[in-house]
Design an enzyme around this catalytic site. Structure first.
Site, mmCIF file in Angstrom:
data_model
loop_
_atom_site.group_PDB
_atom_site.id
_atom_site.type_symbol
_atom_site.label_atom_id
_atom_site.label_comp_id
_atom_site.label_asym_id
_atom_site.label_seq_id
_atom_site.Cartn_x
_atom_site.Cartn_y
_atom_site.Cartn_z
ATOM 1 N N GLU A 110 46.473 42.649 43.248
ATOM 2 C CA GLU A 110 47.358 41.667 43.882
ATOM 3 C C GLU A 110 48.833 42.039 43.689
ATOM 4 O OE1 GLU A 110 45.513 37.516 44.100
ATOM 5 O OE2 GLU A 110 44.932 38.213 42.111
ATOM 6 N N GLU A 130 37.691 39.394 41.257
ATOM 7 C CA GLU A 130 37.717 38.094 40.571
ATOM 8 C C GLU A 130 36.428 37.296 40.749
ATOM 9 O OE1 GLU A 130 40.363 39.384 42.166
ATOM 10 O OE2 GLU A 130 42.243 38.818 41.194
#
Ligand SMILES: CC(C)(COP(=O)(O)OP(=O)(O)OC[C@H]1O[C@@H](n2cnc3c(N)ncnc32)[C@H](O)[C@@H]1OP(=O)(O)O)[C@@H](O)C(=O)NCCC(=O)NCCSC(=O)/C(=C/c1ccccc1)CC(=O)O
Length: 256
Positions: A110, A130
């Protein structure tokens, strides 16, 4: 030290330096990064940044899941006070180059998505993993990945949590260049110096027009970029750029 920061020739070099933990982000590193991005933003001498990780195995594997304590505060109070961590601090009009030297996973992926240029070593691997640890790519991954690469590939990454290698990342346009590990920082430096040699206000305006324009209808984006051109039209640097061209010499930028 969890994060190293140096600057040279208008370029800031930021290195996540916990190779034994795959350069994952422990709380100290998160705090340090926020301080560094603030310094980058406020230091007029810095024109571009290179973000990378120490070692040859990993750029960053996201949150340090062993050292991050349970939250002391509820999310609402954090969110309403200061917004999300990490990525807002990277919100600036100075370009950021991400030199991905291995795994770019979870929050690491990210952060890479929050950068303007992504280059990688041939051993790099990319993933929004995730979902495998009962969390969410909640910094920007669910939003930026489908905007960065074809939607079908982005959805596959987001939903399976599986990683792609550097060759595939290059094929789908997640990164612009792939080089051998030993050549990564040379390429990052070369690109950074090339950007830093351009007029600083023009570089910032180009980023602002491109980033903000992405969220606008084309006609609005073009109007906005014309306004930005107008903002630059009367700068000393634009006069200097034209004069230096006519005088066949290198320009000297003042950033005004
Ligand atoms: C990347 C790997 C597949 C590499 O595997 P490999 O076998 O090569 O190496 P390991 O033996 O696994 O790793 C070496 C060493 O490093 C430690 N390590 C690696 N990553 C982490 C980590 N993220 N946290 C803590 N420690 C880490 C590993 O334990 C080893 O230590 P040792 O045993 O030697 O003591 C593999 O490492 C891997 O799968 N890593 C985890 C990647 C991952 O799942 N990342 C996602 C984390 S969650 C996240 O990033 C979030 C971000 C976020 C979102 C929204 C808002 C804020 C943050 C979500 C969240 O925080 O909820």
């Amino acid at each position: 030290m969890g994060v190293e920061f140096t600057k040279e020739d208008h370029v800031a070099y930021i290195t996540l330096n916990r190779p034994d933990a795959m350069n994952s982000l422990d709380p100290e590193s998160v705090t340090k990064l926020a301080e560094i991005w603030s310094e980058v933003q406020n230091d007029d001498d810095i024109r571009v940044s290179v973000l990378t990780g120490a070692g040859e195995k990993s750029f960053c594997t996201g949150t340090d899941m062993k050292k991050t304590p349970p939250p002391a505060e509820c999310m609402a109070s954090i969110w309403l006070r200061e917004g999300q961590p990490i990525v807002p601090h990277m919100k600036m009009w100075k370009p950021i180059i991400c030199a991905i030297n291995g795994y770019a996973v979870g929050g690491g992926m990210e952060m890479a998505l929050a950068c303007d240029l992504r280059i990688a070593s041939s051993n790099a691997k990319f993933g929004l993993t995730e979902v495998k640890v009962a969390s969410l790519a909640g910094l920007n991954g669910t939003q930026c990945m489908p905007r960065a690469i074809p939607q079908a590939v982005a959805m596959k990454m987001l939903l399976t949590g599986e990683m792609i290698d550097a060759k595939e990342a290059h094929r789908v346009g997640l990164i612009s260049d792939v080089v051998e590990p030993g050549e990564l920082m040379d390429l990052a430096k070369k690109l950074a110096l090339r950007i830093a040699s351009n007029a600083p206000l023009s570089v910032k305006a180009a980023k602002q027009a491109a980033v903000m324009g992405l969220e606008m209808p084309l006609e609005h984006g073009i109007a906005f970029s014309h306004l930005l051109w107008g903002v630059l039209r009367d700068t000393e640097d634009r006069k200097e750029g034209f004069t230096a061209f006519a005088e066949k010499r290198a320009p000297e930028w003042k950033g005004r």
